[in-house]
Write an enzyme that holds these catalytic residues in place. Structure first.
Site, PDB file in Angstrom:
ATOM      1  N   GLU A 140       0.825  -1.213   0.000  1.00 61.03           N
ATOM      2  CA  GLU A 140       0.000   0.000   0.000  1.00 61.03           C
ATOM      3  C   GLU A 140       0.861   1.266   0.000  1.00 61.03           C
ATOM      4  OE1 GLU A 140      -2.690  -0.737   3.343  1.00 61.03           O
ATOM      5  OE2 GLU A 140      -4.052  -1.733   1.958  1.00 61.03           O
TER       6      GLU A 140
ATOM      7  N   ASP B 269      -8.352  -9.082   3.887  1.00 59.54           N
ATOM      8  CA  ASP B 269      -8.038  -8.025   4.839  1.00 59.54           C
ATOM      9  C   ASP B 269      -9.100  -7.954   5.931  1.00 59.54           C
ATOM     10  OD1 ASP B 269      -7.004  -5.833   6.068  1.00 59.54           O
ATOM     11  OD2 ASP B 269      -7.517  -4.392   4.517  1.00 59.54           O
TER      12      ASP B 269
ATOM     13  N   GLU C  19     -12.320  -2.590  12.197  1.00 55.38           N
ATOM     14  CA  GLU C  19     -12.347  -1.794  10.969  1.00 55.38           C
ATOM     15  C   GLU C  19     -13.519  -2.162  10.059  1.00 55.38           C
ATOM     16  OE1 GLU C  19      -8.726  -1.957   8.702  1.00 55.38           O
ATOM     17  OE2 GLU C  19      -9.615  -0.878   7.017  1.00 55.38           O
TER      18      GLU C  19
HETATM   19  C1  GCU Z   1      -6.016  -2.238   5.863  1.00 50.84           C
HETATM   20  C2  GCU Z   1      -6.327  -0.911   6.497  1.00 50.84           C
HETATM   21  C3  GCU Z   1      -5.170   0.024   6.458  1.00 50.84           C
HETATM   22  C4  GCU Z   1      -3.931  -0.663   7.021  1.00 50.84           C
HETATM   23  C5  GCU Z   1      -3.687  -1.971   6.314  1.00 50.84           C
HETATM   24  C6  GCU Z   1      -2.554  -2.795   6.894  1.00 50.84           C
HETATM   25  O1  GCU Z   1      -5.889  -2.094   4.482  1.00 50.84           O
HETATM   26  O2  GCU Z   1      -7.438  -0.335   5.851  1.00 50.84           O
HETATM   27  O3  GCU Z   1      -5.510   1.162   7.205  1.00 50.84           O
HETATM   28  O4  GCU Z   1      -2.819   0.145   6.897  1.00 50.84           O
HETATM   29  O5  GCU Z   1      -4.834  -2.764   6.391  1.00 50.84           O
HETATM   30  O6  GCU Z   1      -2.851  -3.826   7.508  1.00 50.84           O
HETATM   31  O7  GCU Z   1      -1.402  -2.449   6.752  1.00 50.84           O
END
Ligand code: GCU
Length: 604
Positions: free
Chosen positions: A231, A310, A338
C-alpha cells in the site's frame, strides 16, 4: 478510571517506585487481593513465562510469577480454571498499535492515541499503567506503539525520540511488556543515503548502527515491525530484491541484541484495474512469499493476516499460513473493528478465532499478534463490550484451545456484578454477535460491499470499479469470482483437504460459498433454498436480531456510564443493520429481478 475487567482489583498505587519488576508487581497484586494469605514467590528463571502453583507457592520465571498471580486472581474472582502448571503456547504475544505521532490512530475507534499527541510523546502514566495491567493480566507481553505506516516524525523513534521511547519501555517493564517499534524500510534515505538497497554495505552498516543505538537505550526491546512494499510503503522491490533479502537486512542488525524482525506479508497490487480478471488479490501473499520459504533468517517472523484479503467478517484461513515449512510465522488478527462494526456494532471475535484455529494447527505458527482496539476514550475501547476482544486475545495467545464460551463468561464475571440469568443473557448475545453482524452485511463470504475508505455501512459497488482488487462482479445472472482450479486457481494454494472442501460448491461451507464460487442466483443451497433467497433471509434476520439485541441490552443492569454508551451504540447498530439490509437486498433484487419468497419489503 474505568477498570474494565479489572473492576474487582484494587487500583494500582500512585507511587509506583516500589514496583520495579514483574515479581514485585505479582507480590503487590497478591497482597492486595489476599492480604490474609502469604504467598511465596519462588523464581525459577528456566520457566520463563511459565508458572507452577502448589499450595501457597508460585514458582515461575520473572514474568511467570506475574502470570501465575493473575491466573490465580482470575480464578478466585471469576472461577477461571486454575492449572497447577501452565506456560504460554506462543512466546511472542503481541499488540500492534496503529498510532501516529500526531495523536490520530489509523482505524482507531476508541479515541485518540494513548501515547502521542502533537507529534511528540504525550501520555498519562496512570492510564498507561492500567493498560499495561490489562494486557499483563491476560498474558500479553509485547507492544508495538507506532503505526506500521510510518509517518514522519515517527521515523525519529529510533533517533531523536529514543529517550522518550526508553522512558516508556521503563513504564511497561514491571508488567512484563516489551516494546517493539515500526520502522520504515527507507529510513537510511532520511539520513542522507541515496538508496535503502539491502545489498548496499553502507545501508547494512546504517541498520547495524541504528540497532546498536536503540539497544543501548532499551536493551530488552522486542524488535522491529515492518510493512514493506505494501500500500505504497517503500520496500526491497524498489531495488529488485526479494523480501527475504529485505527482512534479513534488518534481522541481521537486530540479531546481536536478541531482537526479532517481524515482517508483514500484506503485499498485493493495490493499483489493480477492475477490468483485469487475471489478477486475484487473495493469491498475492502466497505468490510473493511461498517461493522464499527457507530463505529467511532465524530471527525473522513473517506476520500474516488470518485471511487472504483483509480482516473481513469471514474469510478462509490464509493459505500462506498453511504452506510455509521452514519459516517462522505469526498469525495477525485485528481487534480494531475496521470492517466489523467499528466498536459501534457489537462484535465478539472469539467465535471467529475458534474457526481459524480449526483450520490452522496451532503448532504451525510461532507467534501471534493483533491490531489494538484501544485508545484514549474513558473506557479504553469505545464500546465497553469490545474490551472482551483484547481480553480474549490474551487468553487465546496463551492457549489457542480456549473456547469462546470460556472467554466470554470469564470476562463478564470479572467485569460486571450480574445475576446468573443476566450473565447468561449477555453471554448469549455476545457469542451471537459475530453471526448477527455477518448476516446483515456482505453475504456468504463475498466480503467488502462496504463504504470505501471509512469502512462503515453498506456500499455494494463502492469498491467495484476501483483499484483495490476487491470485486464481487455481480451481474443479472450471477455473483462472485470463481477461485477454483477452473477459475483463478486460488484453491490450488491450499493443502489437499482444504482444496477439496473449497473446490466443489456442493462441499464448500455455505458461509464461504461466495468467496470461492461464482454462482447463479438460483443455485440450490444445502437446505434447499436458492442462493438469492438465502441472501434475503440472512439480511432480514440479521437486522431483526440487531433490533432484538437492543431490547436485550436495555434489560440488563449495566452500571453507568457503560449503560448509556452501550445503549447508544446498540441504537446505532440497529440503524446500521437496517441500512445494510435494505441496500444489499435492493442491490440484489434490482439485479436479479427475483422476488422475496416471503414477500417482505424490499425497496425499489
Ligand atoms: C487495511 C487498512 C489500512 C492498514 C492496512 C494494513 O488495508 O485499511 O488502514 O494500513 O490494512 O494492515 O497495513
Amino acid at each position: 478510571m474505568n477498570m474494565n475487567w479489572l473492576s474487582k482489583f484494587a487500583p494500582l498505587p500512585e507511587d509506583f517506585s516500589g514496583i520495579q519488576t514483574p515479581a514485585d508487581l505479582a507480590r503487590w497484586e497478591l497482597s492486595n487481593w489476599l492480604p490474609e494469605h502469604s504467598f511465596t514467590l519462588e523464581p525459577d528463571p528456566s520457566m520463563g513465562d511459565g508458572f507452577r502453583i502448589s499450595g501457597s507457592t508460585i514458582t515461575g520465571g520473572e514474568t511467570g510469577l506475574l502470570y501465575g498471580a493473575y491466573a490465580l486472581l482470575r480464578h478466585m474472582q471469576a472461577g477461571a480454571p486454575l492449572p497447577s502448571e501452565s506456560c504460554p503456547r506462543y512466546p511472542l504475544r503481541m499488540i500492534d498499535c496503529w498510532d501516529n505521532m500526531d495523536g490520530s490512530v489509523e482505524r482507531g475507534y476508541a479515541g485518540r492515541s494513548l501515547f502521542f499527541e502533537g507529534n511528540c510523546f504525550a501520555y498519562h502514566p496512570d492510564r498507561l499503567r492500567h493498560l499495561a495491567r490489562l494486557m499483563a493480566s491476560v498474558g500479553l507481553n509485547v507492544l508495538c506503539i507506532s503505526n506500521v505506516n510510518v509517518h514522519e516524525p515517527a521515523q525519529g523513534l529510533l533517533d531523536e525520540f529514543l529517550p522518550d521511547l526508553s522512558a516508556l519501555a521503563d513504564l511497561f517493564r514491571p508488567f512484563g511488556i516489551r516494546l517493539m517499534v515500526s520502522v520504515d524500510f527507507s529510513m537510511p534515505i532520511r539520513d542522507g543515503f541515496s538508496s535503502a538497497d539491502p545489498r548496499d554495505a553502507g545501508v547494512q552498516a546504517w541498520w547495524q548502527a541504528a540497532a546498536a543505538r536503540v539497544y543501548r537505550e532499551i536493551p530488552d526491546l522486542a524488535g522491529f515491525l515492518v510493512k514493506a512494499d505494501s500500500e505504497g510503503r517503500p520496500g526491497p522491490f524498489t531495488y529488485g530484491r526479494t523480501h527475504a533479502e529485505g527482512a534479513n537486512l534488518l534481522a541481521r542488525a537486530l540479531r546481536p541484541f536478541g531482537g526479532v524482525l517481524v515482517w508483514r506479508c500484506f503485499v498485493y497490487n493495490c493499483r489493480q484495474d477492475w477490468r483485469d480478471h487475471t489478477i486475484d488479490r487473495p493469491m498475492a501473499a502466497y505468490d510473493t512469499y511461498q517461493p522464499l520459504d527457507g530463505q529467511f533468517d532465524e530471527n525473522v517472523i513473517l506476520q500474516i493476516k488470518n485471511g487472504p484479503f483483509d480482516f473481513q467478517v469471514r474469510e478462509p484461513v490464509s493459505p500462506l499460513l498453511l504452506s510455509m515449512q521452514k519459516t517462522r510465522m505469526a498469525l495477525e488478527l485485528q481487534l480494531a473493528q475496521e470492517y466489523t462494526g467499528q466498536q459501534i456494532d457489537l462484535y465478539t471475535m472469539a467465535p471467529m478465532w475458534r474457526e481459524i484455529f480449526q483450520d490452522l494447527p496451532p503448532e504451525r505458527i510461532q507467534a501471534i499478534a493483533a491490531v489494538s482496539n484501544f485508545g484514549r476514550d474513558e473506557n479504553y475501547f469505545g464500546h465497553p463490550l469490545a474490551a472482551v476482544n483484547l481480553f480474549g486475545f490474551g487468553l487465546l495467545a496463551w492457549n489457542p484451545e480456549i473456547t469462546p464460551e470460556e472467554i466470554v463468561s470469564q470476562w463478564i464475571l470479572l467485569t460486571y456484578d450480574f445475576l446468573p440469568e443476566d450473565q447468561e443473557t449477555l453471554g448469549r448475545w455476545m457469542l451471537a454477535s459475530r453471526r448477527i453482524y455477518e448476516k446483515y452485511t456482505s453475504p456468504l463470504g463475498l466480503g467488502w460491499m462496504i463504504t470505501p475508505h471509512t469502512h462503515y455501512g453498506p456500499n455494494p459497488s463502492g469498491y467495484e470499479y476501483d483499484l483495490w482488487g476487491t470485486y464481487h462482479r455481480a451481474s443479472r445472472d450471477a455473483v462472485g469470482i470463481n477461485r477454483t482450479s477452473a477459475g483463478t486457481g486460488y484453491t490450488c494454494q491450499y493443502p489437499p483437504a482444504l482444496r477439496q472442501r473449497y473446490e466443489d460448491a456442493s462441499a464448500c461451507p455455505d458461509l464461504l460459498l461466495l468467496f470461492f464460487h461464482r454462482l447463479p442466483y438460483g443455485f440450490r443451497m444445502k437446505d434447499g433454498r436458492s442462493l438469492i433467497q438465502r441472501i434475503y433471509d440472512d439480511h432480514f434476520e440479521g437486522a431483526e436480531q440487531a433490533a432484538r439485541l437492543l431490547e436485550a441490552l436495555k434489560g440488563l443492569p449495566f452500571p453507568e456510564p457503560d449503560r448509556q454508551v452501550i445503549l447508544d451504540r446498540a441504537v446505532r447498530q440497529k440503524e446500521n443493520a437496517e441500512n445494510w439490509r435494505d441496500v444489499i437486498n435492493t442491490f440484489f433484487h434490482r439485479l436479479s429481478g427475483v422476488p422475496d419468497a416471503l414477500e417482505r419489503k424490499i425497496f425499489d
